[in-house]
Design a protein around this motif. Structure first.
Motif, short mmCIF file in Angstrom:
data_model
loop_
_atom_site.label_atom_id
_atom_site.label_comp_id
_atom_site.label_asym_id
_atom_site.label_seq_id
_atom_site.Cartn_x
_atom_site.Cartn_y
_atom_site.Cartn_z
N ILE A 2 0.82 -1.21 0.00
CA ILE A 2 0.00 0.00 0.00
C ILE A 2 0.86 1.27 0.00
CG2 ILE A 2 -1.71 1.32 1.30
CD1 ILE A 2 -2.88 -1.35 2.23
N PRO A 3 1.87 1.38 0.89
CA PRO A 3 2.66 2.62 0.86
C PRO A 3 3.43 2.82 -0.45
CG PRO A 3 3.00 1.47 2.93
CD PRO A 3 2.24 0.56 2.04
N LEU A 4 3.98 1.75 -1.00
CA LEU A 4 4.75 1.87 -2.24
C LEU A 4 3.87 2.30 -3.40
CD1 LEU A 4 7.36 1.47 -3.86
CD2 LEU A 4 6.65 -0.90 -4.19
N ALA A 5 2.75 1.63 -3.60
CA ALA A 5 1.84 1.98 -4.70
C ALA A 5 1.22 3.35 -4.47
CB ALA A 5 0.76 0.92 -4.84
N GLY A 6 0.92 3.68 -3.22
CA GLY A 6 0.36 5.00 -2.92
C GLY A 6 1.35 6.12 -3.18
N LEU A 7 2.59 5.88 -2.84
CA LEU A 7 3.63 6.88 -3.09
C LEU A 7 3.86 7.08 -4.59
CD1 LEU A 7 5.78 8.77 -1.90
CD2 LEU A 7 7.36 6.83 -1.98
N ILE A 8 3.91 6.00 -5.32
CA ILE A 8 4.08 6.10 -6.78
C ILE A 8 2.92 6.87 -7.40
CG2 ILE A 8 4.12 4.76 -8.93
CD1 ILE A 8 5.69 2.61 -7.36
N GLY A 9 1.70 6.55 -6.99
CA GLY A 9 0.53 7.24 -7.53
C GLY A 9 0.49 8.71 -7.14
N ALA A 10 0.82 9.01 -5.89
CA ALA A 10 0.80 10.40 -5.45
C ALA A 10 1.86 11.23 -6.16
CB ALA A 10 0.99 10.48 -3.93
N VAL A 11 3.03 10.64 -6.38
CA VAL A 11 4.08 11.35 -7.10
C VAL A 11 3.66 11.58 -8.55
CG1 VAL A 11 6.43 11.10 -8.01
CG2 VAL A 11 5.97 10.65 -5.60
N LYS A 59 -8.63 -8.93 1.36
CA LYS A 59 -7.55 -8.04 1.81
C LYS A 59 -6.82 -7.42 0.63
CE LYS A 59 -6.91 -9.97 6.29
NZ LYS A 59 -6.11 -9.80 7.44
N ARG A 60 -6.71 -8.13 -0.48
CA ARG A 60 -6.08 -7.55 -1.67
C ARG A 60 -6.93 -6.43 -2.25
NH1 ARG A 60 -5.12 -13.18 -2.98
NH2 ARG A 60 -6.86 -13.03 -4.44
N VAL A 61 -8.25 -6.64 -2.30
CA VAL A 61 -9.15 -5.59 -2.79
C VAL A 61 -9.13 -4.40 -1.84
CG1 VAL A 61 -11.56 -5.03 -3.27
CG2 VAL A 61 -10.60 -7.18 -4.09
N ALA A 62 -9.14 -4.66 -0.54
CA ALA A 62 -9.06 -3.57 0.43
C ALA A 62 -7.74 -2.82 0.31
CB ALA A 62 -9.23 -4.11 1.85
N ALA A 63 -6.66 -3.53 0.00
CA ALA A 63 -5.37 -2.87 -0.20
C ALA A 63 -5.42 -1.95 -1.41
CB ALA A 63 -4.27 -3.91 -0.37
N GLY A 64 -6.08 -2.39 -2.46
CA GLY A 64 -6.22 -1.55 -3.65
C GLY A 64 -7.03 -0.30 -3.38
N ILE A 65 -8.14 -0.45 -2.68
CA ILE A 65 -8.99 0.70 -2.37
C ILE A 65 -8.27 1.66 -1.42
CG2 ILE A 65 -11.17 1.40 -1.31
CD1 ILE A 65 -12.31 -1.28 -2.38
N SER A 66 -7.58 1.11 -0.43
CA SER A 66 -6.82 1.95 0.49
C SER A 66 -5.71 2.71 -0.24
CB SER A 66 -6.20 1.10 1.60
OG SER A 66 -7.19 0.45 2.33
N THR A 67 -5.11 2.06 -1.21
CA THR A 67 -4.07 2.73 -1.99
C THR A 67 -4.67 3.89 -2.79
OG1 THR A 67 -2.78 0.72 -2.14
CG2 THR A 67 -2.34 2.40 -3.79
N GLY A 68 -5.85 3.69 -3.36
CA GLY A 68 -6.51 4.77 -4.07
C GLY A 68 -6.78 5.95 -3.16
N ALA A 69 -7.23 5.67 -1.94
CA ALA A 69 -7.47 6.75 -0.98
C ALA A 69 -6.16 7.44 -0.61
CB ALA A 69 -8.15 6.20 0.27
N LEU A 70 -5.09 6.67 -0.47
CA LEU A 70 -3.79 7.26 -0.14
C LEU A 70 -3.27 8.13 -1.28
CD1 LEU A 70 -1.54 7.34 1.99
CD2 LEU A 70 -0.53 5.35 0.85
N VAL A 71 -3.49 7.71 -2.51
CA VAL A 71 -3.10 8.53 -3.67
C VAL A 71 -3.90 9.83 -3.66
CG1 VAL A 71 -3.12 8.67 -6.19
CG2 VAL A 71 -2.35 6.59 -5.08
N GLY A 72 -5.19 9.74 -3.39
CA GLY A 72 -6.02 10.94 -3.33
C GLY A 72 -5.59 11.89 -2.22
N LEU A 73 -5.21 11.31 -1.09
CA LEU A 73 -4.74 12.13 0.03
C LEU A 73 -3.43 12.83 -0.35
CD1 LEU A 73 -5.31 12.81 3.04
CD2 LEU A 73 -3.84 10.89 3.61
N GLY A 74 -2.52 12.09 -0.94
CA GLY A 74 -1.25 12.68 -1.37
C GLY A 74 -1.44 13.74 -2.43
N TYR A 75 -2.32 13.45 -3.39
CA TYR A 75 -2.59 14.41 -4.45
C TYR A 75 -3.26 15.67 -3.89
CZ TYR A 75 -4.64 16.52 -8.60
OH TYR A 75 -5.01 17.39 -9.58
N GLY A 76 -4.14 15.48 -2.94
CA GLY A 76 -4.79 16.63 -2.32
C GLY A 76 -3.80 17.52 -1.59
#
Length: 126
Positions: A2-11, A59-76
């Motif tokens: 989650i942190p790795l994919a979220g960081l890549i998406g936010a960047v 848990k994999r689907v929840a990880a994907g959705i959580s990553t999307g929220a993390l990307v949105g938080l980073g982008y915001g």
């Protein structure tokens, strides 16, 4: 995963946002960079779901959705706090409204957009 994919998406979304602000001279709305807003959460959720391969499907689907929220938080955060640092954009950022509301709204939108990416990773494994 989650942190790795979220960081890549936010960047990625932050970079698109920054490049748009530099070229257009204003803070972009979601409709200005719609293709990144649409594709990056899906790709990040897909990546997070793939990287969580040892876990149960829920848990994999929840990880994907959580990553999307993390990307949105980073982008915001990038949109609300870093883009006004570009010369001449502080007035435009203040005119867009409350920064906290914009961050929460983007987090929600990106979490919703991550759902197809998580399901895509479950149904179309490479």
């Amino acid at each position: 995963a989650i942190p790795l994919a979220g960081l890549i998406g936010a960047v990625a979304t932050g970079l698109v946002d920054y490049l748009f602000a530099r070229s257009a001279g204003r803070v972009p709305a979601l409709t200005d960079v719609w293709w990144a807003v649409f594709l990056v959460p899906i790709a990040a959720a897909y990546l997070a779901s793939l990287l969580s391969w040892g876990k149960r499907m829920g848990k994999r689907v929840a990880a994907g959705i959580s990553t999307g929220a993390l990307v949105g938080l980073g982008y915001g955060f990038v949109n609300a706090f870093l883009t006004p640092l570009v010369s001449g954009l502080a007035e435009a950022a203040v005119a867009n409204g409350s920064a906290v509301l914009l961050i929460l709204w983007r987090t929600f939108i990106f979490a919703l957009l991550a759902i197809p990416g998580a399901f895509l990773a479950e149904t179309r494994r490479p």
